[in-house]
Design an enzyme around this catalytic site. Structure first.
Site, PDB file in Angstrom:
ATOM      1  N   ASP A  18       0.874  -1.184   0.000  1.00  0.00           N
ATOM      2  CA  ASP A  18       0.000   0.000   0.000  1.00  0.00           C
ATOM      3  C   ASP A  18       0.904   1.224   0.000  1.00  0.00           C
ATOM      4  OD1 ASP A  18      -1.905   2.105   0.712  1.00  0.00           O
ATOM      5  OD2 ASP A  18      -3.229   0.463   1.345  1.00  0.00           O
ATOM      6  N   MET A  69      -5.296   1.380  -5.724  1.00  0.00           N
ATOM      7  CA  MET A  69      -4.967   2.753  -6.128  1.00  0.00           C
ATOM      8  C   MET A  69      -3.603   3.152  -5.595  1.00  0.00           C
ATOM      9  SD  MET A  69      -7.831   3.922  -7.562  1.00  0.00           S
ATOM     10  CE  MET A  69      -8.615   5.459  -7.114  1.00  0.00           C
ATOM     11  N   ASP A 109      16.699 -64.463 -20.024  1.00  0.00           N
ATOM     12  CA  ASP A 109      17.689 -63.632 -20.712  1.00  0.00           C
ATOM     13  C   ASP A 109      17.758 -64.063 -22.174  1.00  0.00           C
ATOM     14  OD1 ASP A 109      20.564 -61.981 -19.889  1.00  0.00           O
ATOM     15  OD2 ASP A 109      20.502 -63.108 -21.783  1.00  0.00           O
ATOM     16  N   ASP A 121      15.653 -53.100 -30.133  1.00  0.00           N
ATOM     17  CA  ASP A 121      14.558 -52.568 -29.302  1.00  0.00           C
ATOM     18  C   ASP A 121      13.229 -53.221 -29.669  1.00  0.00           C
ATOM     19  OD1 ASP A 121      16.261 -50.968 -27.975  1.00  0.00           O
ATOM     20  OD2 ASP A 121      15.473 -49.046 -28.715  1.00  0.00           O
ATOM     21  N   GLU A 169      18.515 -56.868 -21.483  1.00  0.00           N
ATOM     22  CA  GLU A 169      17.732 -57.911 -22.156  1.00  0.00           C
ATOM     23  C   GLU A 169      17.459 -59.040 -21.173  1.00  0.00           C
ATOM     24  OE1 GLU A 169      21.120 -59.288 -21.578  1.00  0.00           O
ATOM     25  OE2 GLU A 169      20.655 -60.588 -23.302  1.00  0.00           O
TER      26      GLU A 169
HETATM   27  P1  GH3 Z   1      23.867 -64.432 -24.043  1.00  0.00           P
HETATM   28  O1  GH3 Z   1      23.134 -65.441 -24.860  1.00  0.00           O
HETATM   29  O2  GH3 Z   1      25.057 -65.016 -23.362  1.00  0.00           O
HETATM   30  O3  GH3 Z   1      22.951 -63.736 -23.107  1.00  0.00           O
HETATM   31  O4  GH3 Z   1      24.434 -63.364 -25.063  1.00  0.00           O
HETATM   32  P2  GH3 Z   1      23.959 -61.901 -25.264  1.00  0.00           P
HETATM   33  O5  GH3 Z   1      24.538 -61.367 -26.511  1.00  0.00           O
HETATM   34  O6  GH3 Z   1      22.479 -61.828 -25.171  1.00  0.00           O
HETATM   35  O7  GH3 Z   1      24.519 -61.194 -23.958  1.00  0.00           O
HETATM   36  P3  GH3 Z   1      25.423 -59.962 -23.716  1.00  0.00           P
HETATM   37  O8  GH3 Z   1      25.290 -59.691 -22.256  1.00  0.00           O
HETATM   38  O9  GH3 Z   1      26.804 -60.190 -24.257  1.00  0.00           O
HETATM   39  O10 GH3 Z   1      24.805 -58.780 -24.559  1.00  0.00           O
HETATM   40  C1  GH3 Z   1      23.609 -58.209 -24.212  1.00  0.00           C
HETATM   41  C2  GH3 Z   1      23.318 -57.126 -25.238  1.00  0.00           C
HETATM   42  O11 GH3 Z   1      22.072 -56.504 -25.019  1.00  0.00           O
HETATM   43  C3  GH3 Z   1      24.345 -56.026 -25.184  1.00  0.00           C
HETATM   44  C4  GH3 Z   1      23.542 -54.755 -25.228  1.00  0.00           C
HETATM   45  O12 GH3 Z   1      23.996 -53.905 -26.250  1.00  0.00           O
HETATM   46  C5  GH3 Z   1      22.139 -55.214 -25.559  1.00  0.00           C
HETATM   47  N1  GH3 Z   1      21.154 -54.355 -24.945  1.00  0.00           N
HETATM   48  C6  GH3 Z   1      20.985 -54.075 -23.633  1.00  0.00           C
HETATM   49  N2  GH3 Z   1      19.952 -53.222 -23.462  1.00  0.00           N
HETATM   50  C7  GH3 Z   1      19.453 -52.956 -24.709  1.00  0.00           C
HETATM   51  C8  GH3 Z   1      18.397 -52.127 -25.198  1.00  0.00           C
HETATM   52  O13 GH3 Z   1      17.667 -51.462 -24.452  1.00  0.00           O
HETATM   53  N3  GH3 Z   1      18.173 -52.102 -26.520  1.00  0.00           N
HETATM   54  C9  GH3 Z   1      18.950 -52.810 -27.379  1.00  0.00           C
HETATM   55  N4  GH3 Z   1      18.685 -52.737 -28.681  1.00  0.00           N
HETATM   56  N5  GH3 Z   1      19.969 -53.582 -26.954  1.00  0.00           N
HETATM   57  C10 GH3 Z   1      20.224 -53.668 -25.642  1.00  0.00           C
HETATM   58 MG    MG Z   2      21.557 -62.289 -23.366  1.00  0.00          MG
END
Ligand code: GH3
Ligand code: MG
Length: 457
Positions: A9, A55, A327, A344, A370
């Site tokens: 004010d 004001m 895996d 992916d 993975e």
């Molecule tokens: P193994 O049969 O012994 O599991 O062999 P692998 O090739 O599956 O295992 P490794 O651990 O050598 O490789 C895993 C791969 O997964 C490596 C990495 O680049 C890939 N990866 C991890 N996360 C992602 C993701 O979000 N997207 C993609 N495209 N690839 C991914």
């Molecule tokens: Mg693997």
């Protein structure tokens, strides 16, 4: 409720008077004597509410308010215009400049503190939401918004005890709103949870317990955030105060000025939209905290908490539970051969197939790149092994489609299974499942290996 109030004010006597009243109620007071310094104080001191004279020489209160409301640093602070003007046009002008409320001079204690309490309650809620929003923004979630968008097509419930009064009020409302009139108080309370954007309650009808309607709407979880605007007789000050204390958001005096009513409705709708947006974002960010964005499965953090609960239930003998770790085999080759995007896409499709194989109570999570974990409540080792075998088969039996024209690809998965032993924690059972997975890999992949070591009795 203690809070910091900025009093603005140009007349020192007015400032001192308000300051004394506020301090007597244990409010903390900051003061300013002109527009520009008010804006500066607001930014620096971040008061909880601003009492702003209209004001003032130089920059008047309307302009100060407009500037405060267009600045991200101050727009969340409620502004109450304190004015000697008391023509409806001035009120409308004030509300249109973004003010949340106004009081006429000389300021009576009762309405002053009722309005302050009501605005501070609202601010508390908005502050909480804003804080969480900031945290979400730090994590990169943000939505643009325009708070000043006009709110068209809002749905309004008008509760009044008298048909004639109700029609009179309804005629004062703008055409772009949808208005339902309800004369029965019981029905009004029932209807209030039907998604209305605002509820107008007529407090003037005799023999009609309108305050009770307000209280019931406020205490119901579904409707506690819907704005309520009450219509009162100006000579029933104590009723207005009761209403505000019950959680009514704003008051309009009779005789109703349609410009003022509309401005107050707009203010409430704008505020509700702001709060709704914040709330939605909060839900999004809460969801983000438990979901893996690529696959839509739960993330590791969420799995860990659920696994902990499961192992407690196992420890107390209430159920059996198992975990499965899956895996992808030679997944690195998928990336190396077809690129990361194809990798992916395989992960997304994999997650989709996992989801289809599960029972409703199973919980699937992406554990790492993975690597996936499924928690299977109420599953013995034998049950989990059957589930895992079904999953392995669902991956191997049909090739995966790659994006674009890259064709299809055979994918396999290796799986380790372990049952949670009584007294065993999540990390330990995951370690055993992981060792079983390692054995599945070592013995040729595309297979399920169960860890028999700690089978529960
Ligand atoms: P193994 O049969 O012994 O599991 O062999 P692998 O090739 O599956 O295992 P490794 O651990 O050598 O490789 C895993 C791969 O997964 C490596 C990495 O680049 C890939 N990866 C991890 N996360 C992602 C993701 O979000 N997207 C993609 N495209 N690839 C991914
Ligand atoms: Mg693997």
């Amino acid at each position: 409720m203690s809070a910091r109030v900025l009093v603005v004010d140009d007349q020192e006597a007015n400032v001192r008077l308000l300051e004394a009243k506020l301090k007597a109620e244990y409010f903390e007071v900051v003061t300013a004597y002109d527009g520009p310094s008010a804006i500066e104080k607001a930014r620096e001191e971040q008061p909880d509410v601003i009492l702003l004279d209209v004001m003032m020489p130089g920059m008047d209160g309307f302009e100060v308010c407009r500037r405060l409301k267009s600045d991200k640093r101050t727009r969340h602070i409620p502004v109450i215009h304190v004015t000697a003007l008391d023509q409806p046009e001035d009120r409308v002008r004030g509300l249109d400049s973004g003010a949340d409320d106004f009081l006429t001079k000389p300021v009576d204690n009762l309405p002053l503190f009722a309005r302050l309490r009501s605005l501070l309650r609202l601010k508390e809620l908005l502050d909480e939401l804003r804080l969480r929003e900031e945290r979400a923004e730090e994590r990169g979630v943000s939505l643009s918004e325009n708070l000043n968008d006009l709110v068209d097509d809002a749905r309004i419930l008008l509760a009044s005890g008298e048909e004639r009064v109700a029609q009179h009020i309804a005629r004062k409302l703008p055409d772009n709103l949808f208005v339902d009139v309800e004369l029965s108080p019981e029905r009004a309370v029932e209807l209030s949870s039907q998604g209305y954007d605002l509820i107008l309650v007529d407090l003037t009808a005799k023999g009609y317990d309108a305050l009770r309607i307000c209280a019931r709407i406020r205490s119901n979880n579904e409707t506690r955030n819907v704005p309520i605007l009450a219509i009162v007789d100006p000579d029933e000050m104590s009723r207005s105060v009761r209403a505000l204390d019950l959680g009514v958001n704003d008051i309009v005096n009779r005789p109703i000025d349609s410009g003022e009513l509309n401005a107050r409705i707009r203010t409430q709708l704008r505020r509700k939209r702001y709060a709704d947006t914040l709330r939605e974002r909060l839900e999004d960010s809460l969801e983000m905290a438990v979901i893996d964005p690529l696959t839509g499965l739960n993330n590791r953090r969420y799995l860990s908490s659920r696994l902990q609960q499961a192992s407690e239930l196992v420890a107390s003998g209430e159920m059996a539970a198992s975990v499965v770790i899956a895996d992808l085999d030679h997944f690195k080759r998928v990336n190396d051969t077809y690129g990361h995007d194809a990798g992916d896409a395989v992960l997304v499709e994999f997650a989709e197939r996992v989801r289809k194989q599960l029972r409703a109570i199973d919980l699937a999570a992406r554990f790492g790149g993975e690597e996936f974990v499924v928690l299977m409540p109420e599953a013995s080792l034998a049950d989990a092994r059957i589930g895992a075998e079904r999953l392995r088969n669902a991956i191997a039996e049909q090739p995966f489609r790659l994006p674009g024209d890259a064709g299809v690809l055979n994918v396999t998965v290796s799986i380790g299974v372990a049952q949670i032993a009584p007294g065993e924690d999540g990390d330990s059972v995951l370690r055993r499942a992981d060792e079983a997975l390692y054995r599945a890999k070592a013995s040729g992949r595309n297979r399920v290996v169960a860890d028999e070591a700690a089978q529960a009795a």
